[in-house]
Design a protein around this motif. Structure first.
Motif, mmCIF file in Angstrom:
data_model
loop_
_atom_site.group_PDB
_atom_site.id
_atom_site.type_symbol
_atom_site.label_atom_id
_atom_site.label_comp_id
_atom_site.label_asym_id
_atom_site.label_seq_id
_atom_site.Cartn_x
_atom_site.Cartn_y
_atom_site.Cartn_z
ATOM 1 N N ARG A 40 16.617 50.180 22.767
ATOM 2 C CA ARG A 40 17.701 49.432 22.050
ATOM 3 C C ARG A 40 18.994 50.458 21.723
ATOM 4 O O ARG A 40 19.867 49.954 21.487
ATOM 5 C CB ARG A 40 17.144 49.259 20.682
ATOM 6 C CG ARG A 40 15.945 48.270 20.679
ATOM 7 C CD ARG A 40 15.749 47.909 19.291
ATOM 8 N NE ARG A 40 14.602 46.657 19.625
ATOM 9 C CZ ARG A 40 13.138 47.128 19.556
ATOM 10 N NH1 ARG A 40 12.900 48.365 19.595
ATOM 11 N NH2 ARG A 40 12.214 46.140 19.652
ATOM 12 N N ARG A 41 18.972 51.831 22.434
ATOM 13 C CA ARG A 41 20.231 52.517 22.314
ATOM 14 C C ARG A 41 20.325 53.126 23.588
ATOM 15 O O ARG A 41 19.382 53.803 24.113
ATOM 16 C CB ARG A 41 20.110 53.523 21.312
ATOM 17 C CG ARG A 41 20.253 52.863 20.130
ATOM 18 C CD ARG A 41 20.234 53.560 18.688
ATOM 19 N NE ARG A 41 18.974 54.132 18.369
ATOM 20 C CZ ARG A 41 18.668 55.525 17.975
ATOM 21 N NH1 ARG A 41 19.542 55.829 17.196
ATOM 22 N NH2 ARG A 41 17.382 55.855 17.814
ATOM 23 N N PHE A 42 21.508 53.123 24.200
ATOM 24 C CA PHE A 42 21.801 53.630 25.472
ATOM 25 C C PHE A 42 22.809 54.524 25.723
ATOM 26 O O PHE A 42 23.712 54.511 24.861
ATOM 27 C CB PHE A 42 21.735 52.354 26.481
ATOM 28 C CG PHE A 42 21.019 51.400 26.408
ATOM 29 C CD1 PHE A 42 19.636 51.128 27.409
ATOM 30 C CD2 PHE A 42 20.939 50.316 25.433
ATOM 31 C CE1 PHE A 42 18.759 50.395 27.229
ATOM 32 C CE2 PHE A 42 19.902 49.260 25.489
ATOM 33 C CZ PHE A 42 18.859 49.192 26.194
ATOM 34 N N TYR A 43 23.022 55.193 26.741
ATOM 35 C CA TYR A 43 24.084 56.001 27.208
ATOM 36 C C TYR A 43 25.091 54.829 27.682
ATOM 37 O O TYR A 43 24.826 54.607 29.068
ATOM 38 C CB TYR A 43 24.039 57.187 27.813
ATOM 39 C CG TYR A 43 23.174 58.447 27.093
ATOM 40 C CD1 TYR A 43 24.050 59.179 26.474
ATOM 41 C CD2 TYR A 43 21.819 58.552 27.641
ATOM 42 C CE1 TYR A 43 23.399 60.249 25.771
ATOM 43 C CE2 TYR A 43 21.065 59.536 26.689
ATOM 44 C CZ TYR A 43 21.872 60.387 25.969
ATOM 45 O OH TYR A 43 21.391 61.386 25.206
ATOM 46 N N GLU A 44 26.061 54.427 27.096
ATOM 47 C CA GLU A 44 26.564 53.256 27.510
ATOM 48 C C GLU A 44 27.588 53.663 28.806
ATOM 49 O O GLU A 44 28.105 52.942 29.735
ATOM 50 C CB GLU A 44 27.558 52.664 26.409
ATOM 51 C CG GLU A 44 28.261 51.216 26.902
ATOM 52 C CD GLU A 44 29.109 50.773 25.644
ATOM 53 O OE1 GLU A 44 29.751 49.761 25.849
ATOM 54 O OE2 GLU A 44 28.797 50.805 24.587
ATOM 55 N N GLU A 45 28.090 54.784 28.686
ATOM 56 C CA GLU A 45 28.964 55.175 29.769
ATOM 57 C C GLU A 45 28.275 55.352 31.052
ATOM 58 O O GLU A 45 28.868 55.571 32.428
ATOM 59 C CB GLU A 45 29.766 56.588 29.418
ATOM 60 C CG GLU A 45 28.862 57.643 29.378
ATOM 61 C CD GLU A 45 28.060 57.805 27.963
ATOM 62 O OE1 GLU A 45 27.391 58.749 27.823
ATOM 63 O OE2 GLU A 45 28.062 57.136 27.080
ATOM 64 N N ASP A 46 26.899 55.519 31.031
ATOM 65 C CA ASP A 46 26.164 55.682 32.312
ATOM 66 C C ASP A 46 25.788 54.264 32.730
ATOM 67 O O ASP A 46 25.032 53.708 32.349
ATOM 68 C CB ASP A 46 24.664 56.297 32.093
ATOM 69 C CG ASP A 46 24.870 57.778 31.621
ATOM 70 O OD1 ASP A 46 25.970 58.382 31.865
ATOM 71 O OD2 ASP A 46 23.911 58.306 31.451
ATOM 72 N N GLU A 47 26.599 53.942 34.082
ATOM 73 C CA GLU A 47 26.277 52.563 34.620
ATOM 74 C C GLU A 47 25.186 52.421 35.260
ATOM 75 O O GLU A 47 24.671 53.584 35.899
ATOM 76 C CB GLU A 47 27.566 52.325 35.498
ATOM 77 C CG GLU A 47 28.922 52.294 34.814
ATOM 78 C CD GLU A 47 29.933 51.837 35.903
ATOM 79 O OE1 GLU A 47 29.791 51.557 37.197
ATOM 80 O OE2 GLU A 47 31.190 52.182 35.485
ATOM 81 N N VAL A 48 24.681 51.316 35.358
ATOM 82 C CA VAL A 48 23.383 50.947 35.982
ATOM 83 C C VAL A 48 23.873 50.549 37.386
ATOM 84 O O VAL A 48 24.539 49.333 37.344
ATOM 85 C CB VAL A 48 22.413 50.162 35.192
ATOM 86 C CG1 VAL A 48 21.101 49.939 35.903
ATOM 87 C CG2 VAL A 48 22.286 50.526 33.972
ATOM 88 N N PRO A 49 23.907 50.907 38.422
ATOM 89 C CA PRO A 49 24.127 50.352 39.749
ATOM 90 C C PRO A 49 23.528 49.104 39.973
ATOM 91 O O PRO A 49 22.309 48.858 40.003
ATOM 92 C CB PRO A 49 23.775 51.509 40.709
ATOM 93 C CG PRO A 49 23.424 52.495 40.086
ATOM 94 C CD PRO A 49 22.817 52.375 38.749
ATOM 95 N N GLU A 50 24.403 47.973 40.314
ATOM 96 C CA GLU A 50 23.958 46.825 40.718
ATOM 97 C C GLU A 50 23.112 46.686 41.546
ATOM 98 O O GLU A 50 22.090 45.840 41.541
ATOM 99 C CB GLU A 50 25.249 45.890 41.037
ATOM 100 C CG GLU A 50 24.588 44.372 40.852
ATOM 101 C CD GLU A 50 26.192 43.514 40.842
ATOM 102 O OE1 GLU A 50 25.748 42.298 41.452
ATOM 103 O OE2 GLU A 50 27.087 43.727 40.366
ATOM 104 N N GLU A 51 23.176 47.473 42.677
ATOM 105 C CA GLU A 51 22.191 47.546 43.874
ATOM 106 C C GLU A 51 20.800 47.778 43.358
ATOM 107 O O GLU A 51 19.721 47.167 43.947
ATOM 108 C CB GLU A 51 22.681 48.655 44.892
ATOM 109 C CG GLU A 51 22.086 47.995 46.246
ATOM 110 C CD GLU A 51 22.254 46.761 46.874
ATOM 111 O OE1 GLU A 51 21.225 46.195 47.304
ATOM 112 O OE2 GLU A 51 23.342 45.961 46.645
ATOM 113 N N MET A 52 20.560 48.808 42.398
ATOM 114 C CA MET A 52 19.532 49.060 41.997
ATOM 115 C C MET A 52 18.815 48.097 41.301
ATOM 116 O O MET A 52 17.786 47.600 41.412
ATOM 117 C CB MET A 52 19.561 50.439 41.118
ATOM 118 C CG MET A 52 18.281 50.960 40.542
ATOM 119 S SD MET A 52 18.597 52.546 39.694
ATOM 120 C CE MET A 52 18.928 53.658 40.897
#
Length: 189
Positions: free
Chosen positions: A13-25
């Motif tokens: 429920r808590r994330f490193y918001e600045e770390d984008e999750v690649p859309e291709e992944m």
């Protein structure tokens, strides 16, 4: 080992918001769900991947994060998900396929965990507002589930259920999230 992957795939429920999750992944994770069983092989579910900041801002305020933590309103700025996958029933094909939704959601979550990401399945959401905000046709689609995804910023620990039988999750003063789990002997009839 598969059991290790299951243990790694916790509700985050808590994330490193600045770390984008690649859309291709994420596309690959959704693609994995295509191989799962489907009621009458109907394949009625549709998915929307939301990675842009604009879409995330349209979704986040409409999510309820942790019913067992009534004093917590959800992730703070900087701890919010980097992406969402919205799971829909395509009403032109069928409706109310909760088993299919669960199988697909778990497949996406396991795929994320395998890649070092985490997520949370959210069913307590304002479906109407999310669909309006994103311009999704409510006559054709029904929002079944929201998957929040990102790089985990919290530690989740599984612990045995105490003698009182309480399975309510909780956090300690350091923010460690504890999830009581029943033992195998307790669940076997």
């Amino acid at each position: 080992m598969f059991k290790d992957l299951l243990k790694k795939s916790r509700s985050i429920r808590r994330f490193y918001e600045e770390d984008e999750v690649p859309e291709e992944m994420i596309r690959d994770w959704v693609d994995n769900s295509r191989y799962t069983p489907s009621t009458a092989n109907g394949q009625t579910l549709k998915f929307r991947i939301c990675t842009s900041e604009e879409d995330r801002e349209k979704i986040f305020p409409n999510l309820n994060w942790a019913g067992a933590l009534p004093d917590w309103d959800g992730p703070e700025p900087g701890e919010r998900p980097g992406a969402y996958v919205l799971v829909f029933d395509d009403l032109t094909l069928a409706k109310n396929r909760p088993v299919d939704v669960g199988i697909c959601a778990q497949t996406i979550m396991l795929s994320a965990a395998e890649a070092g990401y985490g997520g949370c399945m959210l069913a307590s959401v304002d479906r109407t507002k999310i669909m309006e905000n994103l311009g999704i046709d409510r006559e054709k689609y029904s929002l079944a589930l929201v998957l929040a995804l990102g790089r985990p910023k919290e530690t989740v620990v599984m612990v045995p259920v105490k003698e009182d039988g309480n399975t309510k999750y909780y956090r300690d003063k350091d923010g460690i999230h504890y999830v009581p789990k029943r033992g195998l002997d307790e669940i076997l009839l």
